[in-house]
Design a protein around this motif. Structure first.
Motif, short mmCIF file in Angstrom:
data_model
loop_
_atom_site.label_atom_id
_atom_site.label_comp_id
_atom_site.label_asym_id
_atom_site.label_seq_id
_atom_site.Cartn_x
_atom_site.Cartn_y
_atom_site.Cartn_z
N ILE A 1 -1.36 -70.15 -42.71
CA ILE A 1 -2.29 -69.03 -42.49
C ILE A 1 -3.13 -68.89 -43.75
N ILE A 2 -4.32 -68.33 -43.60
CA ILE A 2 -5.15 -68.09 -44.79
C ILE A 2 -5.10 -66.60 -45.10
N LEU A 3 -4.67 -66.28 -46.32
CA LEU A 3 -4.58 -64.87 -46.73
C LEU A 3 -5.96 -64.36 -47.12
N SER B 1 -15.47 -68.93 -46.87
CA SER B 1 -16.09 -69.01 -48.20
C SER B 1 -15.56 -70.24 -48.96
N VAL B 2 -14.32 -70.69 -48.63
CA VAL B 2 -13.76 -71.87 -49.31
C VAL B 2 -14.59 -73.12 -49.00
N VAL B 3 -15.25 -73.12 -47.85
CA VAL B 3 -16.09 -74.27 -47.47
C VAL B 3 -17.24 -74.43 -48.48
N TYR B 4 -17.62 -73.31 -49.13
CA TYR B 4 -18.73 -73.35 -50.10
C TYR B 4 -18.20 -73.34 -51.55
N LYS C 1 -16.63 -80.95 -41.65
CA LYS C 1 -16.53 -81.09 -43.11
C LYS C 1 -15.48 -80.12 -43.63
N PRO C 2 -14.20 -80.45 -43.47
CA PRO C 2 -13.17 -79.50 -43.89
C PRO C 2 -13.15 -79.30 -45.40
N SER C 3 -12.71 -78.11 -45.81
CA SER C 3 -12.70 -77.81 -47.25
C SER C 3 -11.56 -78.51 -47.97
N GLY C 4 -10.48 -78.85 -47.24
CA GLY C 4 -9.31 -79.44 -47.90
C GLY C 4 -8.19 -78.43 -48.04
N ASP D 1 -13.16 -72.93 -31.42
CA ASP D 1 -13.27 -74.25 -31.98
C ASP D 1 -13.75 -74.12 -33.43
N THR D 2 -12.90 -74.58 -34.36
CA THR D 2 -13.17 -74.40 -35.79
C THR D 2 -14.53 -74.96 -36.20
N LYS D 3 -14.82 -76.17 -35.67
CA LYS D 3 -16.06 -76.86 -36.08
C LYS D 3 -17.29 -76.00 -35.76
N GLY E 1 -7.93 -68.04 -40.54
CA GLY E 1 -8.48 -69.32 -40.06
C GLY E 1 -9.95 -69.13 -39.73
N ALA E 2 -10.41 -69.91 -38.78
CA ALA E 2 -11.85 -69.91 -38.52
C ALA E 2 -12.34 -68.65 -37.80
N GLY E 3 -11.44 -67.91 -37.15
CA GLY E 3 -11.85 -66.68 -36.43
C GLY E 3 -12.44 -67.02 -35.06
C1 LIG Z 1 -12.81 -71.90 -41.62
C2 LIG Z 1 -12.04 -72.74 -42.64
O1 LIG Z 1 -12.30 -72.16 -43.94
C3 LIG Z 1 -10.54 -72.65 -42.44
C4 LIG Z 1 -10.03 -73.17 -41.14
O2 LIG Z 1 -8.61 -73.06 -41.11
C5 LIG Z 1 -12.56 -74.15 -42.60
C6 LIG Z 1 -12.14 -75.01 -43.79
O3 LIG Z 1 -11.62 -74.49 -44.78
O4 LIG Z 1 -12.38 -76.24 -43.70
#
Ligand SMILES: C[C@@](O)(CCO)CC(=O)[O-]
Ligand SMILES: Nc1ncnc2c1ncn2[C@@H]1O[C@H](COP(=O)(O)OP(=O)(O)OP(=O)(O)O)[C@@H](O)[C@H]1O
Length: 428
Positions: free
Chosen positions: A18-20, A25-28, A229-232, A279-281, A378-380
């Motif tokens: 899960i993302i806390l 924003s992590v994508v940038y 383009k996932p952030s990792g 869909d996350t993408k 997550g992506a929402g």
């Molecule tokens: C939405 C996002 O920030 C998280 C998806 O779990 C995408 C990513 O980090 O690649």
């Protein structure tokens, strides 16, 4: 381990996440904080008699048998490398030297291999990831795939924000690495003769740090099939587990820009499924195009999100220190109040980025009625919300809140954050 008949039988597994703080924003390149969860994806590899390889994906109702010789012939094809890179400069561990786009294109064509029936988009993406990782990880090596079955099952809901695709890629990459380790006696050459030699340093019972980095790297590229383009962040959490902070600009000076946080706290959240698939993408592209239309404004929002993640990191660290020092309940409560406010602020900004959903807002309203603070994760656009459950939350109120959520058809599960990343177990 080879069983009494010298057969290879093992399973690899990795957690969801899960993302806390800090999704999108992590994508940038902004700081984010994520945690592994107890639900896992497991790949079970069993060597059998015969001359076929069976791939079973029960979550997608998919099971297909391939002629082993045909499958093996894919490994005879060269892996596309970046311009000016020779085979002698590369080995299994040099993922960065592979021309990933070309390999993605090549493995995309494998999806129709053997296809006897119409495949759903989810199956096509899963098969694409399978062939990409199969070619990428095994293509520079001397491995011969034995007749076998590979089943990849998961306790995670697919496409709901708990990292099913990252966990799928990590578990699968780990299974190929493990197969390679078990088919290569210690001290033997792993690489095909044209490639630089590669040796494993881990035991057959676990993955070394070097192997985990390779697994995570391949999973990151496999994730491109689902995420663009996932952030990792997702592949890092699913590989390394724990609660970790990550910034792709790499200022944290750790491999891949992440750092596992050494926390002495038992953080609990209620996972709440909105039941809305997404869909996350496309959500990531939605934010990207909003940013392109309002660059200056969206940059300010992304910077604020980073501020929230930074404060989140500091607060978690302080909380851990206070827990260690057995501080008063009052001091601990004040830090949970900060975390609750950060949840609200982060969700508000995600909603401004247009990645919330009316069901997620409904969930927030229900939980707020019971004094809980909730954000999407997550992506929402649907998927899961997480409500922070502080240690002083009245035990008799939680079931009432859960009843109310479930009466509205939102499924829930209380979980604790952190825990083991990718692992391997031998089967008898
Ligand atoms: C939405 C996002 O920030 C998280 C998806 O779990 C995408 C990513 O980090 O690649
Ligand atoms: N156990 C599995 N078996 C087969 N395919 C899987 C499995 N888990 C994930 N996948 C693949 O991943 C896709 C879901 O990826 P998606 O990014 O939409 O969701 P997610 O990873 O759960 O969400 P998020 O990235 O926001 O956390 C599925 O459609 C399927 O192609």
């Amino acid at each position: 381990m080879a069983d009494s008949n010298n057969k290879i039988n093992f399973c690899t597994s990795s957690p969801g996440k899960i993302i806390l703080f800090g999704e999108h924003s992590v994508v940038y390149g902004k700081l984010a904080v994520a945690a592994s969860i107890s639900n896992r994806t497991t790949a079970t590899f069993k060597e059998v008699e015969g001359d076929v390889f069976t791939l079973n994906l029960p979550k997608l109702g998919y099971c297909e048998t391939f002629e082993l010789a045909n499958l093996q012939s894919k490994l005879d094809e060269n892996i596309p490398l970046k311009k000016k890179i020779s085979k002698q400069q590369t080995d299994l561990g040099t993922v960065g030297l592979v021309d990933i786009d070309a390999l993605l294109e090549l493995s995309g064509k494998d999806v129709n291999f053997n296809a006897s029936v119409e495949q759903s988009d989810a199956i096509r993406k899963a098969l694409h990831a399978f062939f990409f990782l199969f070619r990428g990880i095994l293509g520079t090596t001397l491995v011969n795939v034995p007749p076998s079955t590979l089943e990849i099952d998961s306790e995670l809901e697919l496409g709901a924000g708990t990292g099913s695709s990252a966990s799928f890629c990590v578990t699968l990459a780990a299974a190929f690495i493990q197969l390679l380790k078990q088919r290569t006696p210690p001290g033997y050459r792993v690489s095909k003769h044209e490639y630089r030699n590669f040796t494993f340093d881990g035991s057959l019972e676990s993955f070394s740090e070097k192997e985990k980095i390779i697994i995570s790297c391949w999973a990151l590229h496999g994730e491109k099939i689902n995420h663009g383009k996932p952030s990792g962040l997702d592949n890092s959490v699913c590989t390394h587990g724990a609660i970790l902070q990550m910034n792709v600009r790499g200022f944290l000076k750790h491999e891949g820009g992440f750092q596992c946080m050494d926390l002495n706290i038992k953080l609990s959240v209620l996972l709440i499924n909105s039941g809305v698939s997404r869909d996350t993408k496309s959500l990531v592209s939605k934010v990207r195009s909003l940013k392109a239309r309002h660059e200056g404004v969206i940059n300010l929002i992304l910077n604020s999100m980073e501020g929230i993640a930074e404060k989140g990191v500091l607060t978690l660290q302080k909380l851990s220190d206070l827990e260690k020092a057995k501080a008063s309940d009052k001091d601990i409560r004040s830090l949970y109040t900060v975390l609750e406010e950060l949840f609200d602020l982060n969700h508000g900004l995600l909603s401004t980025l247009q990645v919330s959903h009316e069901k997620l807002e409904h969930i927030r309203a229900i939980t707020a009625g019971f004094g809980l603070h909730t954000k999407l994760t997550g992506a929402g656009g649907g998927g899961y919300a997480i409500a922070l459950i502080p240690p002083d939350y009245p035990v008799n109120v939680l079931p009432e809140c859960i009843n109310q959520l479930e009466a509205n058809n939102y499924q829930t599960r209380q979980i604790y954050l952190g825990g083991e990343g990718v692992n391997v177990k031998q089967l008898s």
